[in-house]
Motif scaffolding. Structure first.
Motif, PDB file in Angstrom:
ATOM      1  N   TYR A 259       0.842  -1.307   0.076  1.00  0.00           N
ATOM      2  CA  TYR A 259       0.063  -0.173  -0.023  1.00  0.00           C
ATOM      3  C   TYR A 259       0.714   1.263  -0.129  1.00  0.00           C
ATOM      4  CZ  TYR A 259      -4.024  -2.735   0.938  1.00  0.00           C
ATOM      5  OH  TYR A 259      -5.167  -3.893   0.876  1.00  0.00           O
ATOM      6  N   CYS A 260       0.418   2.303  -0.430  1.00  0.00           N
ATOM      7  CA  CYS A 260       1.007   3.745  -0.334  1.00  0.00           C
ATOM      8  C   CYS A 260       1.755   3.897   1.062  1.00  0.00           C
ATOM      9  CB  CYS A 260       0.222   4.503  -1.034  1.00  0.00           C
ATOM     10  SG  CYS A 260       1.218   6.304  -0.850  1.00  0.00           S
ATOM     11  N   ALA A 261       3.004   3.950   0.930  1.00  0.00           N
ATOM     12  CA  ALA A 261       3.614   4.419   2.226  1.00  0.00           C
ATOM     13  C   ALA A 261       3.549   5.867   2.677  1.00  0.00           C
ATOM     14  CB  ALA A 261       5.212   3.903   2.395  1.00  0.00           C
ATOM     15  N   MET A 262       3.267   6.690   1.785  1.00  0.00           N
ATOM     16  CA  MET A 262       2.949   8.014   2.134  1.00  0.00           C
ATOM     17  C   MET A 262       1.613   8.282   2.590  1.00  0.00           C
ATOM     18  SD  MET A 262       4.787  10.649   2.395  1.00  0.00           S
ATOM     19  CE  MET A 262       4.221  12.199   3.121  1.00  0.00           C
ATOM     20  N   SER A 263       0.365   7.732   2.105  1.00  0.00           N
ATOM     21  CA  SER A 263      -0.732   7.677   2.733  1.00  0.00           C
ATOM     22  C   SER A 263      -0.808   7.164   3.974  1.00  0.00           C
ATOM     23  CB  SER A 263      -1.585   6.850   1.606  1.00  0.00           C
ATOM     24  OG  SER A 263      -1.900   7.452   0.356  1.00  0.00           O
ATOM     25  N   LEU A 264      -0.359   6.063   4.112  1.00  0.00           N
ATOM     26  CA  LEU A 264      -0.368   5.521   5.558  1.00  0.00           C
ATOM     27  C   LEU A 264       0.082   6.229   6.787  1.00  0.00           C
ATOM     28  CD1 LEU A 264       0.619   1.722   4.911  1.00  0.00           C
ATOM     29  CD2 LEU A 264      -1.208   2.501   6.112  1.00  0.00           C
ATOM     30  N   THR A 265       1.003   7.135   6.345  1.00  0.00           N
ATOM     31  CA  THR A 265       1.575   8.201   7.422  1.00  0.00           C
ATOM     32  C   THR A 265       0.369   9.040   7.973  1.00  0.00           C
ATOM     33  OG1 THR A 265       1.813  10.090   5.937  1.00  0.00           O
ATOM     34  CG2 THR A 265       3.587   8.430   6.322  1.00  0.00           C
ATOM     35  N   VAL A 266      -0.784   9.081   7.361  1.00  0.00           N
ATOM     36  CA  VAL A 266      -2.028   9.748   7.881  1.00  0.00           C
ATOM     37  C   VAL A 266      -2.888   8.639   8.097  1.00  0.00           C
ATOM     38  CG1 VAL A 266      -1.360  11.902   6.914  1.00  0.00           C
ATOM     39  CG2 VAL A 266      -2.832  10.380   5.771  1.00  0.00           C
ATOM     40  N   GLY A 267      -2.687   7.514   8.221  1.00  0.00           N
ATOM     41  CA  GLY A 267      -3.716   6.561   8.300  1.00  0.00           C
ATOM     42  C   GLY A 267      -4.837   6.004   7.513  1.00  0.00           C
ATOM     43  N   ALA A 268      -4.298   6.412   6.137  1.00  0.00           N
ATOM     44  CA  ALA A 268      -5.319   6.214   4.869  1.00  0.00           C
ATOM     45  C   ALA A 268      -4.415   5.099   4.070  1.00  0.00           C
ATOM     46  CB  ALA A 268      -5.565   7.421   4.096  1.00  0.00           C
ATOM     47  N   TRP A 269      -5.502   4.168   3.496  1.00  0.00           N
ATOM     48  CA  TRP A 269      -4.991   3.068   2.587  1.00  0.00           C
ATOM     49  C   TRP A 269      -5.175   3.557   1.171  1.00  0.00           C
ATOM     50  CZ3 TRP A 269      -2.784  -1.062   4.827  1.00  0.00           C
ATOM     51  CH2 TRP A 269      -3.004  -1.127   6.160  1.00  0.00           C
ATOM     52  N   SER A 270      -3.984   3.740   0.366  1.00  0.00           N
ATOM     53  CA  SER A 270      -4.010   3.965  -1.031  1.00  0.00           C
ATOM     54  C   SER A 270      -3.434   2.933  -1.678  1.00  0.00           C
ATOM     55  CB  SER A 270      -3.570   5.249  -1.141  1.00  0.00           C
ATOM     56  OG  SER A 270      -3.528   5.904  -2.381  1.00  0.00           O
TER      57      SER A 270
ATOM     58  N   ALA B  32       6.531   3.946  -8.868  1.00  0.00           N
ATOM     59  CA  ALA B  32       6.850   5.026  -7.773  1.00  0.00           C
ATOM     60  C   ALA B  32       7.212   4.083  -6.512  1.00  0.00           C
ATOM     61  CB  ALA B  32       5.160   5.516  -7.547  1.00  0.00           C
ATOM     62  N   TRP B  33       8.481   3.892  -6.422  1.00  0.00           N
ATOM     63  CA  TRP B  33       9.134   3.232  -5.294  1.00  0.00           C
ATOM     64  C   TRP B  33      10.481   3.682  -4.732  1.00  0.00           C
ATOM     65  CZ3 TRP B  33      14.076   1.202  -6.273  1.00  0.00           C
ATOM     66  CH2 TRP B  33      14.437   1.205  -7.591  1.00  0.00           C
TER      67      TRP B  33
ATOM     68  N   THR C 282       4.933   9.181  -8.225  1.00  0.00           N
ATOM     69  CA  THR C 282       6.332   9.681  -7.952  1.00  0.00           C
ATOM     70  C   THR C 282       6.490  10.870  -7.182  1.00  0.00           C
ATOM     71  OG1 THR C 282       6.236  10.889  -9.923  1.00  0.00           O
ATOM     72  CG2 THR C 282       7.387   8.616  -9.887  1.00  0.00           C
ATOM     73  N   ALA C 283       5.391  11.683  -7.284  1.00  0.00           N
ATOM     74  CA  ALA C 283       5.388  12.763  -6.394  1.00  0.00           C
ATOM     75  C   ALA C 283       5.160  12.533  -4.851  1.00  0.00           C
ATOM     76  CB  ALA C 283       4.144  13.855  -6.835  1.00  0.00           C
ATOM     77  N   ALA C 284       4.259  11.705  -4.523  1.00  0.00           N
ATOM     78  CA  ALA C 284       4.188  11.177  -3.252  1.00  0.00           C
ATOM     79  C   ALA C 284       5.595  10.379  -2.704  1.00  0.00           C
ATOM     80  CB  ALA C 284       3.000   9.986  -2.967  1.00  0.00           C
ATOM     81  N   ARG C 285       6.182   9.712  -3.352  1.00  0.00           N
ATOM     82  CA  ARG C 285       7.407   9.145  -3.282  1.00  0.00           C
ATOM     83  C   ARG C 285       8.490  10.083  -3.034  1.00  0.00           C
ATOM     84  NH1 ARG C 285      10.522   7.168  -7.883  1.00  0.00           N
ATOM     85  NH2 ARG C 285      10.484   9.373  -8.157  1.00  0.00           N
ATOM     86  N   ASP C 286       8.327  11.288  -3.631  1.00  0.00           N
ATOM     87  CA  ASP C 286       9.407  12.343  -3.443  1.00  0.00           C
ATOM     88  C   ASP C 286       9.212  13.121  -1.932  1.00  0.00           C
ATOM     89  OD1 ASP C 286      10.609  11.517  -5.893  1.00  0.00           O
ATOM     90  OD2 ASP C 286       9.720  13.257  -6.900  1.00  0.00           O
ATOM     91  N   ARG C 287       8.000  13.257  -1.625  1.00  0.00           N
ATOM     92  CA  ARG C 287       7.450  13.850  -0.260  1.00  0.00           C
ATOM     93  C   ARG C 287       7.848  12.844   0.642  1.00  0.00           C
ATOM     94  NH1 ARG C 287       2.922  14.794  -3.030  1.00  0.00           N
ATOM     95  NH2 ARG C 287       1.851  13.308  -1.743  1.00  0.00           N
TER      96      ARG C 287
END
Length: 158
Positions: A101-112, A118-119, A132-137
């Motif tokens: 699952y998206c590692a960035m979305s999980l930072t706020v408790g959301a599953w994406s 994008a790795w 890739t924008a989420a990966r960069d963040r």
């Protein structure tokens, strides 16, 4: 008419708030609502990409139906028998963290959902994000983001 207009405005405002809350709840599924331990679009983990290829090729490569196995209720595909054997020997070393699952979305408790391209690899672990924008963040402070995501992941009991 002023009193009626005020009542109508309050009703519209309340409807907008309720509607916005419903949309937000649906768009960002909370951690306790994750459907499976592994994100598997069309039944394939990582969209059919070989998880070992991220480490050995330093880029994602599509796996083959000739080399596949089931782990954690998802189908994992591999480029070749050697990659499949490596995964069988140590699946947690090669499988993406947080089930893909998206590692960035999980930072706020959301599953994406995540995207295979994008790795990032951090501390010998594969992390996927939805873009890739989420990966960069995520890469701006991976230790902090991992800690936040880990708390939500553990709350889901995996």
């Amino acid at each position: 008419t002023t009193a009626l207009t005020g009542v109508a405005n309050r009703m519209i405002t309340r409807r907008h708030r309720i509607g916005a809350l419903a949309v937000a709840a649906f768009a960002a599924r909370p951690a306790f609502g994750a459907p499976t331990a592994v994100f598997a679009s069309s039944g394939y983990a990582i969209g059919g990409y070989d998880p070992v290829s991220y480490f050995r090729n330093e880029s994602p490569a599509m796996g083959s139906d000739a080399h596949r196995l089931i782990w954690r209720k998802a189908i994992w595909r591999f480029q070749n028998a050697a990659n499949m054997a490596a995964f069988e020997g140590a699946p947690r070393a090669f499988a993406p963290r947080f089930g893909g699952y998206c590692a960035m979305s999980l930072t706020v408790g959301a599953w994406s959902d995540s995207h295979p391209h994008a790795w990032a690899i951090h501390n010998d672990r594969l992390f996927l994000t939805h873009s890739t924008a989420a990966r960069d963040r995520w890469l701006t402070d991976p230790e902090r983001h991992i800690a936040l995501a880990e708390a939500h992941w553990r709350a889901a009991h995996w």
